[in-house]
Write an enzyme that holds these catalytic residues in place. Structure first.
Site, PDB file in Angstrom:
ATOM      1  N   THR A   1       0.921  -1.154  -0.089  1.00  0.00           N
ATOM      2  CA  THR A   1       0.066  -0.182  -0.026  1.00  0.00           C
ATOM      3  C   THR A   1       0.964   1.156   0.142  1.00  0.00           C
ATOM      4  OG1 THR A   1      -0.179   0.040   2.548  1.00  0.00           O
ATOM      5  CG2 THR A   1      -1.928  -0.987   1.000  1.00  0.00           C
TER       6      THR A   1
ATOM      7  N   TYR B   1       1.286   1.965  -8.201  1.00  0.00           N
ATOM      8  CA  TYR B   1       0.290   1.097  -7.278  1.00  0.00           C
ATOM      9  C   TYR B   1      -0.919   0.772  -7.814  1.00  0.00           C
ATOM     10  CZ  TYR B   1      -3.180   0.795  -3.364  1.00  0.00           C
ATOM     11  OH  TYR B   1      -4.054   0.617  -2.536  1.00  0.00           O
TER      12      TYR B   1
ATOM     13  N   LYS C   1      -2.627  -2.809  -8.476  1.00  0.00           N
ATOM     14  CA  LYS C   1      -3.988  -3.316  -7.951  1.00  0.00           C
ATOM     15  C   LYS C   1      -4.860  -3.529  -9.159  1.00  0.00           C
ATOM     16  CE  LYS C   1      -5.229  -3.000  -4.013  1.00  0.00           C
ATOM     17  NZ  LYS C   1      -5.302  -4.202  -3.085  1.00  0.00           N
TER      18      LYS C   1
HETATM   19  N1  LIG Z   1      -5.024   2.552   2.673  1.00  0.00           N
HETATM   20  C1  LIG Z   1      -6.148   3.131   1.960  1.00  0.00           C
HETATM   21  O1  LIG Z   1      -6.120   4.400   2.051  1.00  0.00           O
HETATM   22  C2  LIG Z   1      -6.650   2.515   0.631  1.00  0.00           C
HETATM   23  C3  LIG Z   1      -7.338   2.822  -0.054  1.00  0.00           C
HETATM   24  C4  LIG Z   1      -8.038   2.342  -1.063  1.00  0.00           C
HETATM   25  C5  LIG Z   1      -7.913   0.917  -1.153  1.00  0.00           C
HETATM   26  N2  LIG Z   1      -7.151   0.102   0.078  1.00  0.00           N
HETATM   27  C6  LIG Z   1      -6.829  -1.243  -0.182  1.00  0.00           C
HETATM   28  O2  LIG Z   1      -7.488  -1.698   1.125  1.00  0.00           O
HETATM   29  C7  LIG Z   1      -6.930  -3.139   1.389  1.00  0.00           C
HETATM   30  C8  LIG Z   1      -6.586  -2.824   2.859  1.00  0.00           C
HETATM   31  O3  LIG Z   1      -5.740  -1.580   3.128  1.00  0.00           O
HETATM   32  P1  LIG Z   1      -5.172  -1.214   4.429  1.00  0.00           P
HETATM   33  O4  LIG Z   1      -5.489   0.115   4.695  1.00  0.00           O
HETATM   34  O5  LIG Z   1      -5.591  -2.136   5.596  1.00  0.00           O
HETATM   35  O6  LIG Z   1      -3.460  -1.811   4.252  1.00  0.00           O
HETATM   36  P2  LIG Z   1      -2.598  -1.604   5.458  1.00  0.00           P
HETATM   37  O7  LIG Z   1      -2.801  -1.102   6.790  1.00  0.00           O
HETATM   38  O8  LIG Z   1      -1.449  -0.901   4.524  1.00  0.00           O
HETATM   39  O9  LIG Z   1      -2.051  -3.232   5.543  1.00  0.00           O
HETATM   40  C9  LIG Z   1      -1.610  -3.922   4.393  1.00  0.00           C
HETATM   41  C10 LIG Z   1      -1.271  -5.319   4.932  1.00  0.00           C
HETATM   42  O10 LIG Z   1      -0.422  -5.842   3.970  1.00  0.00           O
HETATM   43  C11 LIG Z   1       0.532  -6.756   4.771  1.00  0.00           C
HETATM   44  N3  LIG Z   1       1.645  -6.840   3.817  1.00  0.00           N
HETATM   45  C12 LIG Z   1       2.255  -6.111   2.893  1.00  0.00           C
HETATM   46  N4  LIG Z   1       3.407  -6.714   2.381  1.00  0.00           N
HETATM   47  C13 LIG Z   1       3.354  -8.060   2.770  1.00  0.00           C
HETATM   48  C14 LIG Z   1       3.875  -9.376   2.180  1.00  0.00           C
HETATM   49  N5  LIG Z   1       4.853  -9.552   1.648  1.00  0.00           N
HETATM   50  N6  LIG Z   1       3.391 -10.472   2.786  1.00  0.00           N
HETATM   51  C15 LIG Z   1       2.380 -10.467   3.839  1.00  0.00           C
HETATM   52  N7  LIG Z   1       1.755  -9.370   4.187  1.00  0.00           N
HETATM   53  C16 LIG Z   1       1.925  -8.238   3.574  1.00  0.00           C
HETATM   54  C17 LIG Z   1       0.997  -5.887   5.743  1.00  0.00           C
HETATM   55  O11 LIG Z   1       1.615  -6.774   6.723  1.00  0.00           O
HETATM   56  P3  LIG Z   1       2.816  -5.793   7.793  1.00  0.00           P
HETATM   57  O12 LIG Z   1       2.074  -5.322   8.760  1.00  0.00           O
HETATM   58  O13 LIG Z   1       3.599  -7.072   8.106  1.00  0.00           O
HETATM   59  O14 LIG Z   1       3.636  -4.955   7.023  1.00  0.00           O
HETATM   60  C18 LIG Z   1      -0.177  -5.250   6.505  1.00  0.00           C
HETATM   61  O15 LIG Z   1      -0.974  -6.157   7.063  1.00  0.00           O
HETATM   62  C19 LIG Z   1      -5.794  -3.107   0.547  1.00  0.00           C
HETATM   63  O16 LIG Z   1      -6.062  -3.946  -0.491  1.00  0.00           O
HETATM   64  C20 LIG Z   1      -5.388  -1.671  -0.235  1.00  0.00           C
HETATM   65  O17 LIG Z   1      -4.831  -1.831  -1.565  1.00  0.00           O
HETATM   66  C21 LIG Z   1      -6.300   0.911   0.855  1.00  0.00           C
END
Ligand SMILES: NC(=O)c1ccc[n+]([C@@H]2O[C@H](COP(=O)([O-])OP(=O)(O)OC[C@H]3O[C@@H](n4cnc5c(N)ncnc54)[C@H](OP(=O)(O)O)[C@@H]3O)[C@@H](O)[C@H]2O)c1
Length: 280
Positions: A56, A119, A123
């Site tokens: 992300t 990014y 996605k």
């Molecule tokens: N954040 C936003 O504003 C936003 C906006 C639109 C859509 N989204 C989508 O919403 C979804 C959830 O986002 P979020 O905000 O919950 O994301 P987040 O808080 O950044 O969490 C991402 C997760 O992915 C894990 N991760 C990253 N690389 C990894 C790897 N190589 N192997 C295993 N785990 C890994 C991280 O683990 P670690 O903690 O170990 O790093 C973390 O648990 C995602 O699909 C994102 O694309 C997010």
């Protein structure tokens, strides 16, 4: 049993609150740089899969597109193929960044995609891979995710608002802030619905209402948190970032409500919950 990929992220932590009986796999158990190993985590007792893992780091992705693509597309694709073979639903979370942010009309799920950066491309490749697997699935695009966990705009604004009298915030990017808890609840509802009705597979939008600018969102955060920090509007061009941000992140969520009965959550209420969740 529902299997959730992710443990520490914003959505994964909110899923854990709402589905304590689900199995959550963190990076130690399922490293998304290894598609085959992650696919092998889907054991016979799994009845639905929710993928809450993603690369992300929007700006860093500009320099790490290959890595972002493995995590956001190759591994979700491998997981989707196992789910399709077993006939179990997969909920794959995606993003408004698959769009170019042009205009001011809300994007519908079938609107043409045109990501502005690495990014968004990674996605979008994930969406394509999940669809191509051909199993029961939902691609749930969301935006501006906020929660009491991890790093997000609410926490950044609160930290700055406590130490500054005035902040400049971008006012020409508009979208729907979406509480991670509401995303988690939507994922669970959709995963359950797809078990009974795989024909509901498709691409759906889910973002908080009402749509606002970052600057207006910042003002709401300061107000609800009781902070007096003044927010001044600036154009996005005054806040350059390595990855270009979409100006228009409005998403039409009508189909999600029609098919699954899930309305857009009011982020102002969600913000209140986030503030009460945060340590003093
Ligand atoms: N954040 C936003 O504003 C936003 C906006 C639109 C859509 N989204 C989508 O919403 C979804 C959830 O986002 P979020 O905000 O919950 O994301 P987040 O808080 O950044 O969490 C991402 C997760 O992915 C894990 N991760 C990253 N690389 C990894 C790897 N190589 N192997 C295993 N785990 C890994 C991280 O683990 P670690 O903690 O170990 O790093 C973390 O648990 C995602 O699909 C994102 O694309 C997010």
């Amino acid at each position: 049993m529902i299997l959730v990929f992710g443990k520490t992220g914003q959505v994964a932590q909110e899923l854990a609150r709402r589905a304590p009986d689900a199995r959550f796999l963190g990076r130690d158990a399922a490293d998304f740089t290894d598609p085959a190993a992650c696919a092998a985590c889907i054991t016979d007792d799994v009845t639905a899969v929710i993928n809450a893992v993603a690369y992300t780091a929007v700006d860093k992705a500009e320099d790490e597109e290959a890595l972002a693509t493995v995590i956001n597309a190759d591994t979700p694709g491998a997981i989707a193929r196992v789910c399709a073979d077993r006939g179990i639903p997969l909920v794959q979370i995606s993003t408004d960044y698959v769009f170019d942010g042009a205009g001011d009309a809300p994007f519908t799920p079938d609107a043409p995609t045109a990501p502005l950066g690495a990014y968004g491309r990674s996605k979008l490749a994930g969406e394509t891979a999940v669809r191509a697997a051909g199993g029961p699935h939902a691609i749930l695009r969301t935006s501006w995710v906020v929660s009491a966990h991890g790093k997000n705009f609410v926490k950044t604004m609160l930290a700055l608002g406590k130490s500054r009298d005035r902040l400049t915030v971008v006012a020409d990017q508009i979208g729907g802030p979406t509480p991670a808890g509401d995303i988690g609840a939507a994922c669970l509802t959709i995963a359950t619905a797809l078990q009974d009705a795989p024909d509901k597979s498709g691409t759906y939008h889910f973002s908080g209402a009402p749509d606002v600018s970052w600057a207006d969102f910042a003002r709401a955060i300061m107000s609800q948190a009781g902070l007096t920090c003044d927010i001044a509007d600036i154009p996005g061009s005054d806040y350059p970032t390595p990855a270009e941000r979409p100006g228009n992140s409005r998403m039409d969520c009508t189909l999600t409500e029609f098919v699954f009965g899930i309305p857009r959550p009011d982020w102002r209420m969600g913000l209140g919950h986030i503030l009460s969740d945060l340590p003093e």
